[in-house]
Scaffold this motif. Structure first.
Motif, PDB file in Angstrom:
ATOM      1  N   UNK A   9       4.790   0.451   7.230  1.00  0.00           N
ATOM      2  CA  UNK A   9       3.701   0.952   6.401  1.00  0.00           C
ATOM      3  C   UNK A   9       4.145   2.251   5.733  1.00  0.00           C
ATOM      4  N   UNK A  10       3.877   2.378   4.438  1.00  0.00           N
ATOM      5  CA  UNK A  10       4.248   3.592   3.723  1.00  0.00           C
ATOM      6  C   UNK A  10       5.629   3.540   3.102  1.00  0.00           C
ATOM      7  N   UNK A  11       6.315   2.402   3.234  1.00  0.00           N
ATOM      8  CA  UNK A  11       7.684   2.317   2.693  1.00  0.00           C
ATOM      9  C   UNK A  11       7.702   2.092   1.182  1.00  0.00           C
ATOM     10  N   UNK A  12       6.530   1.844   0.600  1.00  0.00           N
ATOM     11  CA  UNK A  12       6.481   1.614  -0.844  1.00  0.00           C
ATOM     12  C   UNK A  12       6.617   0.145  -1.207  1.00  0.00           C
ATOM     13  N   UNK A  13       6.330  -0.756  -0.281  1.00  0.00           N
ATOM     14  CA  UNK A  13       6.441  -2.190  -0.565  1.00  0.00           C
ATOM     15  C   UNK A  13       5.552  -2.613  -1.731  1.00  0.00           C
ATOM     16  N   UNK A 119       7.492   8.600   6.181  1.00  0.00           N
ATOM     17  CA  UNK A 119       6.384   7.635   6.251  1.00  0.00           C
ATOM     18  C   UNK A 119       5.092   8.336   6.650  1.00  0.00           C
ATOM     19  N   UNK A 120       5.189   9.182   7.690  1.00  0.00           N
ATOM     20  CA  UNK A 120       3.992   9.888   8.173  1.00  0.00           C
ATOM     21  C   UNK A 120       3.419  10.769   7.070  1.00  0.00           C
ATOM     22  N   UNK A 121       4.321  11.421   6.323  1.00  0.00           N
ATOM     23  CA  UNK A 121       3.873  12.300   5.240  1.00  0.00           C
ATOM     24  C   UNK A 121       3.143  11.477   4.165  1.00  0.00           C
ATOM     25  N   UNK A 122       3.752  10.345   3.791  1.00  0.00           N
ATOM     26  CA  UNK A 122       3.133   9.528   2.730  1.00  0.00           C
ATOM     27  C   UNK A 122       1.801   8.932   3.186  1.00  0.00           C
ATOM     28  N   UNK A 123       1.769   8.404   4.418  1.00  0.00           N
ATOM     29  CA  UNK A 123       0.561   7.710   4.883  1.00  0.00           C
ATOM     30  C   UNK A 123      -0.596   8.684   5.062  1.00  0.00           C
ATOM     31  N   UNK A 124      -0.273   9.915   5.493  1.00  0.00           N
ATOM     32  CA  UNK A 124      -1.375  10.838   5.758  1.00  0.00           C
ATOM     33  C   UNK A 124      -1.953  11.405   4.468  1.00  0.00           C
ATOM     34  N   UNK A 135      -4.547   5.581  13.730  1.00  0.00           N
ATOM     35  CA  UNK A 135      -4.305   4.222  13.200  1.00  0.00           C
ATOM     36  C   UNK A 135      -2.904   4.122  12.613  1.00  0.00           C
ATOM     37  N   UNK A 136      -2.471   5.186  11.940  1.00  0.00           N
ATOM     38  CA  UNK A 136      -1.120   5.211  11.370  1.00  0.00           C
ATOM     39  C   UNK A 136      -0.099   5.039  12.485  1.00  0.00           C
TER      40      UNK A 136
END
Ligand code: AMP
Length: 184
Positions: A9-13, A119-124, A135-136
């Motif tokens: 999650x957050x990888x830009x897929x 990833x954590x930076x993007x998702x948050x 949840x992240x």
């Protein structure tokens, strides 16, 4: 052209899938988007998927596989597609093989590689309902435990294309296009 885009999650897929599907002129099928649409419309599938999706758990394989089977039976994907967010479990990977038309094979699996802190930076900062910190963490753990091992499965089949998913969006798209064209 039959492609999968694979990554945490957050990888830009989703972002890359939009550009790549346009470039190769294939339909983009995102299971996460299909679930969100059903949840929004409160369909029976949406009602079944909601509690899993919102808590960051995977929707059960039977439900997800049936949904993808139905989508892959539609005419626009007879000759190609880009699947985003599926398969995520070994059972989904084997179900997908049975769904492909007789003699058809996948052409490549794009493996988006992004360090966990990024990833954590993007998702948050994304603001989606399933982007609460707890949840992240759950989504990343499920990815790591259940989905990531599938990369080896596709690597063994010679299909995995490692993509470095950090940097400019256009540069990543170019990297993907070159990797896919390098295979064909
Ligand atoms: P995504 O947008 O791909 O991160 O998906 C959002 C949510 O939809 C996930 O956290 C799951 O609850 C559900 N979902 C999407 N794809 C799948 C899948 N292949 N298997 C099970 N659940 C999925």
């Amino acid at each position: 052209m039959r492609l999968l885009i694979f990554g945490p999650p957050g990888a830009g897929k989703g972002t890359q899938a939009q550009f790549i599907s346009k470039y190769f002129d294939i339909s983009h099928i995102s299971t996460g988007d299909i679930f969100r649409e059903h949840i929004r419309n409160e369909t029976p599938l949406g009602i079944a998927a909601k509690r899993y999706s919102e808590s960051g758990e995977l929707v059960p394989d039977e439900v997800t596989n049936a949904m993808v089977r139905e989508r892959l039976s539609q005419p626009d994907v007879a000759d190609g597609f880009l699947l985003d967010g599926y398969p995520r479990t070994p059972s989904q990977a084997s179900a997908l093989e049975e769904m492909l038309p007789e003699g058809a094979q996948l052409d490549g699996v794009l493996n988006m590689i992004v360090p966990e802190e990024e990833l954590l930076k993007r998702l948050s900062t994304r603001g989606r309902q399933d982007d609460e910190l707890e949840t992240i963490r759950r989504r990343l753990r499920i990815y790591h435990d259940t989905t990531e091992p599938l990369a080896d499965y596709y690597r063994d089949k010679g299909l995995l294309l490692d993509i470095r998913g950090v940097g400019g969006i256009d540069d990543i798209t170019k990297q993907i296009i070159d990797a896919v064209n390098g295979r064909s």
